[in-house]
Design a protein around this motif. Structure first.
Motif, PDB file in Angstrom:
ATOM      1  N   GLU A   1       0.815  -1.201   0.000  1.00 58.20           N
ATOM      2  CA  GLU A   1       0.000   0.000   0.000  1.00 58.20           C
ATOM      3  C   GLU A   1       0.858   1.265   0.000  1.00 58.20           C
ATOM      4  N   ALA A   2       1.946   1.265   0.769  1.00 56.48           N
ATOM      5  CA  ALA A   2       2.801   2.449   0.838  1.00 56.48           C
ATOM      6  C   ALA A   2       3.400   2.776  -0.519  1.00 56.48           C
ATOM      7  N   LEU A   3       3.758   1.737  -1.274  1.00 58.29           N
ATOM      8  CA  LEU A   3       4.332   1.955  -2.596  1.00 58.29           C
ATOM      9  C   LEU A   3       3.280   2.504  -3.558  1.00 58.29           C
ATOM     10  N   ARG A   4       2.066   1.981  -3.487  1.00 64.13           N
ATOM     11  CA  ARG A   4       0.995   2.477  -4.373  1.00 64.13           C
ATOM     12  C   ARG A   4       0.682   3.936  -4.072  1.00 64.13           C
ATOM     13  N   ARG A   5       0.596   4.299  -2.806  1.00 67.99           N
ATOM     14  CA  ARG A   5       0.291   5.690  -2.445  1.00 67.99           C
ATOM     15  C   ARG A   5       1.397   6.620  -2.922  1.00 67.99           C
ATOM     16  N   ALA A   6       2.635   6.192  -2.772  1.00 64.89           N
ATOM     17  CA  ALA A   6       3.757   7.043  -3.181  1.00 64.89           C
ATOM     18  C   ALA A   6       3.745   7.276  -4.682  1.00 64.89           C
ATOM     19  N   VAL A   7       3.441   6.233  -5.471  1.00 63.10           N
ATOM     20  CA  VAL A   7       3.403   6.368  -6.927  1.00 63.10           C
ATOM     21  C   VAL A   7       2.264   7.289  -7.342  1.00 63.10           C
ATOM     22  N   LYS A   8       1.102   7.113  -6.742  1.00 63.87           N
ATOM     23  CA  LYS A   8      -0.062   7.911  -7.125  1.00 63.87           C
ATOM     24  C   LYS A   8       0.050   9.359  -6.658  1.00 63.87           C
ATOM     25  N   SER A   9       0.882   9.623  -5.657  1.00 64.73           N
ATOM     26  CA  SER A   9       1.042  11.003  -5.189  1.00 64.73           C
ATOM     27  C   SER A   9       1.748  11.868  -6.226  1.00 64.73           C
ATOM     28  N   GLY A  10       2.561  11.235  -7.076  1.00 63.28           N
ATOM     29  CA  GLY A  10       3.266  11.969  -8.115  1.00 63.28           C
ATOM     30  C   GLY A  10       4.463  12.761  -7.622  1.00 63.28           C
ATOM     31  N   GLU A  11       4.871  12.559  -6.370  1.00 65.55           N
ATOM     32  CA  GLU A  11       5.986  13.300  -5.799  1.00 65.55           C
ATOM     33  C   GLU A  11       7.096  12.352  -5.365  1.00 65.55           C
ATOM     34  N   ASP A  12       8.275  12.916  -5.144  1.00 64.58           N
ATOM     35  CA  ASP A  12       9.381  12.117  -4.625  1.00 64.58           C
ATOM     36  C   ASP A  12       9.069  11.682  -3.201  1.00 64.58           C
ATOM     37  N   ALA A  13       9.560  10.491  -2.847  1.00 68.26           N
ATOM     38  CA  ALA A  13       9.238   9.973  -1.521  1.00 68.26           C
ATOM     39  C   ALA A  13      10.300   8.976  -1.085  1.00 68.26           C
ATOM     40  N   LEU A  14      10.446   8.855   0.232  1.00 67.53           N
ATOM     41  CA  LEU A  14      11.282   7.820   0.837  1.00 67.53           C
ATOM     42  C   LEU A  14      10.343   6.936   1.641  1.00 67.53           C
ATOM     43  N   LEU A  15      10.239   5.659   1.296  1.00 71.93           N
ATOM     44  CA  LEU A  15       9.244   4.796   1.907  1.00 71.93           C
ATOM     45  C   LEU A  15       9.851   3.450   2.254  1.00 71.93           C
ATOM     46  N   THR A  16       9.260   2.812   3.251  1.00 73.47           N
ATOM     47  CA  THR A  16       9.675   1.481   3.684  1.00 73.47           C
ATOM     48  C   THR A  16       8.505   0.535   3.508  1.00 73.47           C
ATOM     49  N   VAL A  17       8.724  -0.568   2.814  1.00 73.41           N
ATOM     50  CA  VAL A  17       7.676  -1.555   2.550  1.00 73.41           C
ATOM     51  C   VAL A  17       8.198  -2.931   2.925  1.00 73.41           C
ATOM     52  N   GLU A  18       7.267  -3.849   3.154  1.00 68.09           N
ATOM     53  CA  GLU A  18       7.633  -5.224   3.486  1.00 68.09           C
ATOM     54  C   GLU A  18       7.594  -6.061   2.220  1.00 68.09           C
ATOM     55  N   MET A  19       8.720  -6.680   1.902  1.00 67.56           N
ATOM     56  CA  MET A  19       8.829  -7.499   0.702  1.00 67.56           C
ATOM     57  C   MET A  19       9.618  -8.757   1.034  1.00 67.56           C
ATOM     58  N   ASP A  20       9.049  -9.885   0.638  1.00 67.23           N
ATOM     59  CA  ASP A  20       9.704 -11.184   0.840  1.00 67.23           C
ATOM     60  C   ASP A  20      10.072 -11.410   2.302  1.00 67.23           C
ATOM     61  N   GLY A  21       9.169 -10.995   3.190  1.00 68.61           N
ATOM     62  CA  GLY A  21       9.384 -11.249   4.601  1.00 68.61           C
ATOM     63  C   GLY A  21      10.338 -10.309   5.296  1.00 68.61           C
ATOM     64  N   SER A  22      10.817  -9.281   4.612  1.00 66.68           N
ATOM     65  CA  SER A  22      11.727  -8.327   5.240  1.00 66.68           C
ATOM     66  C   SER A  22      11.359  -6.920   4.781  1.00 66.68           C
ATOM     67  N   GLU A  23      11.869  -5.945   5.499  1.00 71.28           N
ATOM     68  CA  GLU A  23      11.576  -4.556   5.154  1.00 71.28           C
ATOM     69  C   GLU A  23      12.595  -4.023   4.162  1.00 71.28           C
ATOM     70  N   GLU A  24      12.093  -3.336   3.142  1.00 70.27           N
ATOM     71  CA  GLU A  24      12.940  -2.699   2.142  1.00 70.27           C
ATOM     72  C   GLU A  24      12.610  -1.210   2.106  1.00 70.27           C
ATOM     73  N   THR A  25      13.638  -0.394   2.070  1.00 73.36           N
ATOM     74  CA  THR A  25      13.462   1.054   1.968  1.00 73.36           C
ATOM     75  C   THR A  25      13.784   1.497   0.552  1.00 73.36           C
ATOM     76  N   PHE A  26      12.877   2.258  -0.054  1.00 69.59           N
ATOM     77  CA  PHE A  26      13.037   2.746  -1.424  1.00 69.59           C
ATOM     78  C   PHE A  26      13.011   4.267  -1.439  1.00 69.59           C
ATOM     79  N   HIS A  27      13.787   4.829  -2.348  1.00 70.17           N
ATOM     80  CA  HIS A  27      13.646   6.246  -2.671  1.00 70.17           C
ATOM     81  C   HIS A  27      13.000   6.330  -4.038  1.00 70.17           C
ATOM     82  N   LEU A  28      11.822   6.944  -4.097  1.00 74.09           N
ATOM     83  CA  LEU A  28      11.064   7.066  -5.346  1.00 74.09           C
ATOM     84  C   LEU A  28      11.244   8.475  -5.898  1.00 74.09           C
ATOM     85  N   SER A  29      11.677   8.548  -7.144  1.00 76.62           N
ATOM     86  CA  SER A  29      11.822   9.829  -7.839  1.00 76.62           C
ATOM     87  C   SER A  29      10.938   9.794  -9.079  1.00 76.62           C
ATOM     88  N   GLN A  30      10.083  10.831  -9.259  1.00 76.06           N
ATOM     89  CA  GLN A  30       9.139  10.868 -10.375  1.00 76.06           C
ATOM     90  C   GLN A  30       9.283  12.191 -11.124  1.00 76.06           C
TER      91      GLN A  30
END
Length: 460
Positions: free
Chosen positions: A194-223
């Protein structure tokens, strides 16, 4: 001289002269000789009766001459225009090839006039275009190789949201390594966190942490949105920051441990030594010197307590409680704690922030300005409304900062002072960002440093 004669202008002049001479000769041949002589010989010697006058009039001669000259002109024009027509057809074919992206077309010719020069220039242009296209293809191949193999996931979508380009990292991140070309990106990320979907739809740069494959991953999204070949596109870059943040976290903890160890050693070593000295003085009954020993131990303990309290205040910074602030009373209260000169006029619109926290930030900034070596009257504060924000600027006339220091001055525990903890500017940044604002540092053109706080105003 030979080059001058071998030009189209010279050839045209010669042809016009030839046409003039030919017309004159035809007219003489029709009206004077040999056509009238031939007609007379046919009548007299052959006895053939011809219904033609013995001598043609001027107008008849001109008419006959014009007919013959017309036929001759058509023949000469064909000979003159034939190479031009061939060249024009060749150039037309070349332009068509260039339009289709084929630069291999060249024209074979051995002419030495202007047309030959034009042909050679055309062939040189084709060669240049071929070389440039080859270099461009090589650069595109290199760029595609770099983009495809970068660990940053890259997704390019068109105006309808369909993927037009995606690298290997993006395919593995969103589609288990399968191609993304032509897929609807919004549908593709519906299965993402959900955090990744919200960040993409916001249309702005974001730093977010999501759970993937049983562990937490932090991404920097630039749009970014831009136009490619006249059509709107959107570029999204997903950079994994987990390892980088982990390294930074470890480096920060190491720096914290070094600073704390240094301060503890600086305080505990003299305390331990003084405690031993005090015990020895007490054993010998020399009580006159004991108050000085205890005072020094108390001073070092107080310093250590203040040091630990500073770290605790940075780690436990409370959330700001913004209220409407009138500038005049706020600045009068600030002036009780530090010395500065107010420059410019006060904004008409009131501020909106936590007065206690922002006051502490400004006290620290003004204190730093005075410690920079600036003159007393060189430390100033100015206020200005910039759009929906208010800018509070603290300036001094000290030596300023080097580029290296400017880049790291806001980092926690970074300090150029021998006794500094590196928390002053970091705390100012933490408080400012907690208000939804930002802090910037810049050297002044005529000497000194400028620290700017940009705080949001209360929206009506």
């Amino acid at each position: 001289m030979l080059r001058r004669l071998n030009t189209l202008e010279t050839r045209l002049a010669l042809l016009l002269f030839l046409a003039y001479v030919s017309g004159a000769l035809i007219f003489i041949g029709v009206t004077q000789w040999p056509l009238p002589m031939i007609l007379q010989w046919i009548r007299q010697d052959l006895g053939v009766t011809l219904e033609t006058p013995a001598h043609m009039s001027v107008w008849t001669g001109l008419l006959v001459s014009a007919g013959i000259a017309l036929l001759l002109s058509i023949f000469l024009a064909d000979r003159v225009m034939s190479p031009l027509n061939r060249l024009l057809r060749a150039l037309e074919g070349a332009v068509t090839s260039y339009r289709d992206g084929d630069f291999s077309f060249s024209i074979a010719a051995t002419r030495t006039d202007e047309l030959g020069k034009l042909i050679r220039m055309h062939n040189a242009l084709g060669q240049t275009l071929r070389e440039q296209r080859q270099h461009l293809a090589q650069r595109e191949l290199l760029l595609d190789t770099v983009v495809q193999n970068t660990p940053v996931a890259l997704v390019l979508t068109d105006a309808s949201g369909r993927v037009t380009y995606a690298n290997i990292a993006a395919r593995h991140l969103f589609n288990e390594g399968r191609t993304l070309h032509g897929l609807d990106f919004n549908e593709l990320i519906e299965t993402s966190p959900e955090a990744l979907r919200r960040a993409v739809k916001s249309g702005e740069d974001a730093l977010l942490t999501v759970e993937m494959d049983g562990s937490e991953e932090t991404f920097h999204l630039s749009q970014r949105s831009f136009r490619l070949q006249g059509r709107p596109h959107r570029l999204q870059l997903f950079r994994r920051m987990t390892r980088e943040l982990s390294r930074q976290e470890v480096a920060t903890w190491k720096r914290v441990i070094r600073v704390i160890s240094h301060e503890l050693n600086n305080s505990l070593a003299p305390i331990s030594s003084l405690a031993h000295s005090g015990a020895e003085l007490a054993r010998r009954g020399d009580t006159a010197r004991l108050p000085g020993v205890f005072a020094t131990i108390s001073e070092r303990a107080k310093h250590l307590h203040g040091f630990i309290a500073g770290y605790a205040s940075f780690a436990k910074l409370p959330a700001p409680q913004p209220v409407e602030i009138r500038w005049q009373p706020f600045l009068e209260s600030l002036a009780l704690h530090c010395r500065f000169i107010l420059t410019g006029s006060l904004p008409e619109q009131n501020g909106w922030f936590d007065a206690g926290q922002i006051e502490q930030v400004l006290i620290n900034l003004v204190k730093n300005a005075h410690e920079s070596g600036s003159a007393e009257d060189g430390v100033s504060i100015s206020l200005a409304v910039i759009g929906r924000d208010v800018r509070i600027e603290v300036a001094d006339r000290g030596p300023g900062m080097s580029e290296t220091v400017l880049a790291q001055a806001l980092l926690p525990f970074y300090s150029t002072k021998r006794s500094g903890t590196g928390l002053g500017l970091a705390l100012a940044r933490e408080i400012t960002e907690a208000h939804g604002g930002r802090i910037t540092l810049a050297n002044r053109e005529d000497g000194g440093l400028r620290v700017s706080l940009l705080l949001p105003l209360k929206q009506a």
